[in-house]
Design a protein around this motif. Sequence first.
Motif, PDB file in Angstrom:
ATOM      1  N   GLU A 203       0.831  -1.204   0.000  1.00  0.00           N
ATOM      2  CA  GLU A 203       0.000   0.000   0.000  1.00  0.00           C
ATOM      3  C   GLU A 203       0.867   1.256   0.000  1.00  0.00           C
ATOM      4  O   GLU A 203       0.622   2.208  -0.756  1.00  0.00           O
ATOM      5  CB  GLU A 203      -0.918  -0.017   1.225  1.00  0.00           C
ATOM      6  CG  GLU A 203      -1.787   1.206   1.389  1.00  0.00           C
ATOM      7  CD  GLU A 203      -2.582   1.174   2.685  1.00  0.00           C
ATOM      8  OE1 GLU A 203      -2.857   2.260   3.234  1.00  0.00           O
ATOM      9  OE2 GLU A 203      -2.920   0.074   3.165  1.00  0.00           O
ATOM     10  N   ILE A 204       1.905   1.268   0.844  1.00  0.00           N
ATOM     11  CA  ILE A 204       2.805   2.423   0.920  1.00  0.00           C
ATOM     12  C   ILE A 204       3.566   2.605  -0.391  1.00  0.00           C
ATOM     13  O   ILE A 204       3.723   3.724  -0.888  1.00  0.00           O
ATOM     14  CB  ILE A 204       3.782   2.271   2.102  1.00  0.00           C
ATOM     15  CG1 ILE A 204       3.018   2.251   3.427  1.00  0.00           C
ATOM     16  CG2 ILE A 204       4.805   3.404   2.099  1.00  0.00           C
ATOM     17  CD1 ILE A 204       3.873   1.855   4.624  1.00  0.00           C
ATOM     18  N   LYS A 206       2.664   1.696  -3.414  1.00  0.00           N
ATOM     19  CA  LYS A 206       1.757   2.182  -4.456  1.00  0.00           C
ATOM     20  C   LYS A 206       1.425   3.647  -4.258  1.00  0.00           C
ATOM     21  O   LYS A 206       1.436   4.448  -5.206  1.00  0.00           O
ATOM     22  CB  LYS A 206       0.486   1.341  -4.459  1.00  0.00           C
ATOM     23  CG  LYS A 206      -0.403   1.592  -5.659  1.00  0.00           C
ATOM     24  CD  LYS A 206      -1.538   0.581  -5.713  1.00  0.00           C
ATOM     25  CE  LYS A 206      -2.383   0.786  -6.967  1.00  0.00           C
ATOM     26  NZ  LYS A 206      -3.492  -0.206  -7.046  1.00  0.00           N
ATOM     27  N   GLU A 207       1.164   4.036  -3.025  1.00  0.00           N
ATOM     28  CA  GLU A 207       0.826   5.429  -2.752  1.00  0.00           C
ATOM     29  C   GLU A 207       2.024   6.345  -3.039  1.00  0.00           C
ATOM     30  O   GLU A 207       1.864   7.440  -3.582  1.00  0.00           O
ATOM     31  CB  GLU A 207       0.377   5.578  -1.294  1.00  0.00           C
ATOM     32  CG  GLU A 207      -0.977   4.955  -1.021  1.00  0.00           C
ATOM     33  CD  GLU A 207      -1.353   4.962   0.450  1.00  0.00           C
ATOM     34  OE1 GLU A 207      -0.438   5.018   1.303  1.00  0.00           O
ATOM     35  OE2 GLU A 207      -2.543   4.891   0.759  1.00  0.00           O
ATOM     36  N   THR A 208       3.217   5.875  -2.710  1.00  0.00           N
ATOM     37  CA  THR A 208       4.424   6.680  -2.942  1.00  0.00           C
ATOM     38  C   THR A 208       4.676   6.871  -4.431  1.00  0.00           C
ATOM     39  O   THR A 208       4.915   7.995  -4.896  1.00  0.00           O
ATOM     40  CB  THR A 208       5.647   6.005  -2.298  1.00  0.00           C
ATOM     41  OG1 THR A 208       5.435   5.875  -0.888  1.00  0.00           O
ATOM     42  CG2 THR A 208       6.904   6.816  -2.552  1.00  0.00           C
ATOM     43  N   GLU A 210       2.669   6.444  -6.963  1.00  0.00           N
ATOM     44  CA  GLU A 210       1.570   7.023  -7.732  1.00  0.00           C
ATOM     45  C   GLU A 210       1.225   8.414  -7.233  1.00  0.00           C
ATOM     46  O   GLU A 210       0.166   8.953  -7.546  1.00  0.00           O
ATOM     47  CB  GLU A 210       0.359   6.087  -7.688  1.00  0.00           C
ATOM     48  CG  GLU A 210       0.654   4.759  -8.382  1.00  0.00           C
ATOM     49  CD  GLU A 210      -0.549   3.833  -8.459  1.00  0.00           C
ATOM     50  OE1 GLU A 210      -1.654   4.259  -8.063  1.00  0.00           O
ATOM     51  OE2 GLU A 210      -0.385   2.688  -8.933  1.00  0.00           O
ATOM     52  N   ASN A 211       2.142   8.961  -6.419  1.00  0.00           N
ATOM     53  CA  ASN A 211       2.040  10.344  -5.956  1.00  0.00           C
ATOM     54  C   ASN A 211       0.750  10.642  -5.217  1.00  0.00           C
ATOM     55  O   ASN A 211       0.158  11.713  -5.351  1.00  0.00           O
ATOM     56  CB  ASN A 211       2.191  11.315  -7.145  1.00  0.00           C
ATOM     57  CG  ASN A 211       3.538  11.202  -7.791  1.00  0.00           C
ATOM     58  OD1 ASN A 211       4.556  11.153  -7.110  1.00  0.00           O
ATOM     59  ND2 ASN A 211       3.556  11.124  -9.110  1.00  0.00           N
ATOM     60  N   LYS A 212       0.325   9.662  -4.422  1.00  0.00           N
ATOM     61  CA  LYS A 212      -0.829   9.883  -3.573  1.00  0.00           C
ATOM     62  C   LYS A 212      -0.371  10.174  -2.162  1.00  0.00           C
ATOM     63  O   LYS A 212       0.790   9.941  -1.813  1.00  0.00           O
ATOM     64  CB  LYS A 212      -1.730   8.654  -3.584  1.00  0.00           C
ATOM     65  CG  LYS A 212      -2.320   8.332  -4.946  1.00  0.00           C
ATOM     66  CD  LYS A 212      -3.180   7.075  -4.872  1.00  0.00           C
ATOM     67  CE  LYS A 212      -3.766   6.732  -6.235  1.00  0.00           C
ATOM     68  NZ  LYS A 212      -4.580   5.490  -6.165  1.00  0.00           N
ATOM     69  N   GLU A 213      -1.254  10.653  -1.328  1.00  0.00           N
ATOM     70  CA  GLU A 213      -0.914  10.917   0.071  1.00  0.00           C
ATOM     71  C   GLU A 213      -0.706   9.573   0.771  1.00  0.00           C
ATOM     72  O   GLU A 213      -1.546   8.688   0.717  1.00  0.00           O
ATOM     73  CB  GLU A 213      -2.021  11.692   0.769  1.00  0.00           C
ATOM     74  CG  GLU A 213      -1.715  12.004   2.225  1.00  0.00           C
ATOM     75  CD  GLU A 213      -2.843  12.752   2.916  1.00  0.00           C
ATOM     76  OE1 GLU A 213      -2.729  12.990   4.130  1.00  0.00           O
ATOM     77  OE2 GLU A 213      -3.832  13.094   2.223  1.00  0.00           O
ATOM     78  N   VAL A 214       0.444   9.444   1.428  1.00  0.00           N
ATOM     79  CA  VAL A 214       0.755   8.212   2.135  1.00  0.00           C
ATOM     80  C   VAL A 214       0.223   8.295   3.554  1.00  0.00           C
ATOM     81  O   VAL A 214       0.514   9.229   4.293  1.00  0.00           O
ATOM     82  CB  VAL A 214       2.278   7.965   2.162  1.00  0.00           C
ATOM     83  CG1 VAL A 214       2.585   6.667   2.899  1.00  0.00           C
ATOM     84  CG2 VAL A 214       2.829   7.914   0.748  1.00  0.00           C
ATOM     85  N   LYS A 215      -0.564   7.307   3.948  1.00  0.00           N
ATOM     86  CA  LYS A 215      -1.142   7.271   5.291  1.00  0.00           C
ATOM     87  C   LYS A 215      -0.526   6.103   6.050  1.00  0.00           C
ATOM     88  O   LYS A 215      -0.761   4.960   5.721  1.00  0.00           O
ATOM     89  CB  LYS A 215      -2.657   7.119   5.218  1.00  0.00           C
ATOM     90  CG  LYS A 215      -3.347   8.264   4.493  1.00  0.00           C
ATOM     91  CD  LYS A 215      -4.830   8.029   4.377  1.00  0.00           C
ATOM     92  CE  LYS A 215      -5.517   9.151   3.615  1.00  0.00           C
ATOM     93  NZ  LYS A 215      -6.968   8.928   3.455  1.00  0.00           N
TER      94      LYS A 215
END
Length: 216
Positions: A203-204, A206-208, A210-215
């Motif tokens: 999850e981290i 993919k978020e990193t 794909e330039n999404k906010e990492v939670k």
Amino acid sequence: MKKRIVIFGDSNTWGYDAKSGGRFNEEIRWPMVAAKILGDRYRVCEEGLCGRTTCLDDPFNEGLSGLNYLLPCLQSHSPLDMLVIMLGTNDCKERFSLTGANIALGMRRLVIKALGADVWRDKPNILIIAPGPILKECENSAVGSNMGRCSDKSYKLSMEYKFVADELKVGFFDAAPYVVMNDIDFMHLTADSHIALAKKVSEIIKETLENKEVKI
């Protein structure tokens, strides 16, 4: 072109199974499970080695310093989009006489070397993972004579690694809330923990990337 990720670690990345004394299969090992979750757009390069340290030469076993191997490892897999590092458990061995802060300095050296390496497709993306702590029972287990007094300092790694990540402006993830150590040697992940870790780290990643906010 597929996004390329190197996962660099020790026996808990290699997939050591304390129950059998062998290796978990690809359906269990967390880097391979993460690869399956991430799918065909990603290429996960599994780089685990039993006994690996951040930067220490083990007097009894050859080739275990992560620092010495990191650059050729990254070069062989380049161009890279992300590096995930989960090390520090073996640095806790009593024979190395390190504190948690000392071990974090070893992690810091790894990250600095990776940041400066000419291996990145675009820009460096690095995630430091603080491994699950070694349980106190490990010291009285069959591996206790090798590990020595190792548990207490392992609980310091999360805090110390977070300091390093903040200083160097890289990602950080504490594995402790997501994993459980087995009840044989008390320092290696259970099969269920491999799956849980894979889910969170993928999850981290993919978020990193794909330039999404990492939670976290």
